[in-house]
Motif scaffolding. Sequence first.
Motif: not given
Length: 140
Positions: A12-13, A16, A19-20, A47, A51, A54, A81, A83-84
């Motif tokens: 997951d990390y 993400r 994606s960022a 991001f 994070l 989070e 969660k 996200h960027a």
Amino acid sequence: MLEQIMNSANFDYLSRGLSAATMRHEVISNNIANVNTPNFKRSAVNFEDLLAKELHLGDEKGRLQLVRTNDRHLPMDVTDKAHAVIEEDGSTTMRVDNNNVDIDIEMAGLAKNQLYYNAMATQLGGFINKMKNVITSGQS
């Protein structure tokens, strides 16, 4: 089994983060493309700070962190969660035409982001290979 791998924290990390980094590349490329556009304000991607918040959920608000003490307990899912996020920097001006893009900073940021992306992709590939080895171990 595959669902557990895809829902793991590492996967997951890392996904993400990739994606960022992809979004950051697009934003920096847009900044570079508009270096000579009057009144253009540069943008940046946030991001890592989100994070970090989070991962330390509750520290700044005084709440206790959730801990799963037994495998039979229901899994805890953090709904917020990170996200960027694209943020425009309207606070500075580099030139008389109100453009605030510094090409040297953008090019350095692009190189830094490329290294970040490569590191994340390498880590994600390594994680997937480890999971593949665990799944296929002992099979010929």
